[in-house]
Design an enzyme around this catalytic site. Sequence first.
Site, mmCIF file in Angstrom:
data_model
loop_
_atom_site.group_PDB
_atom_site.id
_atom_site.type_symbol
_atom_site.label_atom_id
_atom_site.label_comp_id
_atom_site.label_asym_id
_atom_site.label_seq_id
_atom_site.Cartn_x
_atom_site.Cartn_y
_atom_site.Cartn_z
ATOM 1 N N GLU A 54 39.209 32.846 51.752
ATOM 2 C CA GLU A 54 40.341 32.217 50.508
ATOM 3 C C GLU A 54 41.140 32.139 51.357
ATOM 4 O OE1 GLU A 54 41.022 32.315 45.957
ATOM 5 O OE2 GLU A 54 40.263 34.451 47.306
ATOM 6 N N ASP A 65 48.631 32.238 37.894
ATOM 7 C CA ASP A 65 48.936 32.880 39.862
ATOM 8 C C ASP A 65 49.735 33.733 38.896
ATOM 9 O OD1 ASP A 65 47.127 32.607 41.708
ATOM 10 O OD2 ASP A 65 47.671 30.922 41.621
#
Length: 271
Positions: A54, A65
Amino acid sequence: MTNPALAAGTVERHLRARRDSGRGLLMPYLTGGITPGWTHYLRAFAAAGADAIEVGLPFSDPTLDGVTIQQASHMALARGASTRGILAELSGMPDLGVPLVVSTYYNLVLHDGPGAFCAALRRAGVAGLIVPDLPVHEAGELTDAAADAGIEPALLASPSTPQPRLAEISRRSRGFVYAVSLMGTTGERAALAASAAELAGRIRRVTDRPVLLGFGISTPEQAREARRHADGVVVGAAIMRRVLDGAEPDDLRDFLATLRQALDASPRPGV
């Protein structure tokens, strides 16, 4: 150069084949553009036994995040990293032998439009796409554009996702289903969340697609535990903390090798 055949919608076929052979799946994450030689990390990931990789496109407001990947995104942007630049560097890489999956926020997709964005991914040799802030009921335009470009969009499911929506996410995902192990942001955790097992089980009841657990998986022990419930793991913050601390590609290869060994020593889900 990146093998165009690998990028032609092969994430699910690749992961299924490895899963069906008994292998626990490992998808490490790296923020694109984080260092001048950031693509060397991708080579190290493949050498360590990654089954897919990824690559995050840095965004100025990465709301899902935690602090580590936020810091990595801000550092990459400060270096001048951009979507076009990152994709250009990916397009110049040799074939790694595993699919590349790009992750980003929907604002970056909208900047060029879903069709142009997915076409750019395809030209760069990217095979899959994760957009964590795009809910399934708003994903139609992007999933259509992705299908036209040969890109496989994996949708996210969380512990709070109702079962009917979970079935819809599993049906519309391509490549794999991304199971978010806990309610919250990405980041290292002391233990695998109890909600991870229950969510993975609910997903596995409605789909045969590979199920990867992410958010908070940081150690070989957590990877081993996750493998009891899912087909594999996504590891991000634990990698990016090491990169931010100055770890070189060989250091990350050694770390991922410990995760690879833990997954290889773990039984399949339900065994």
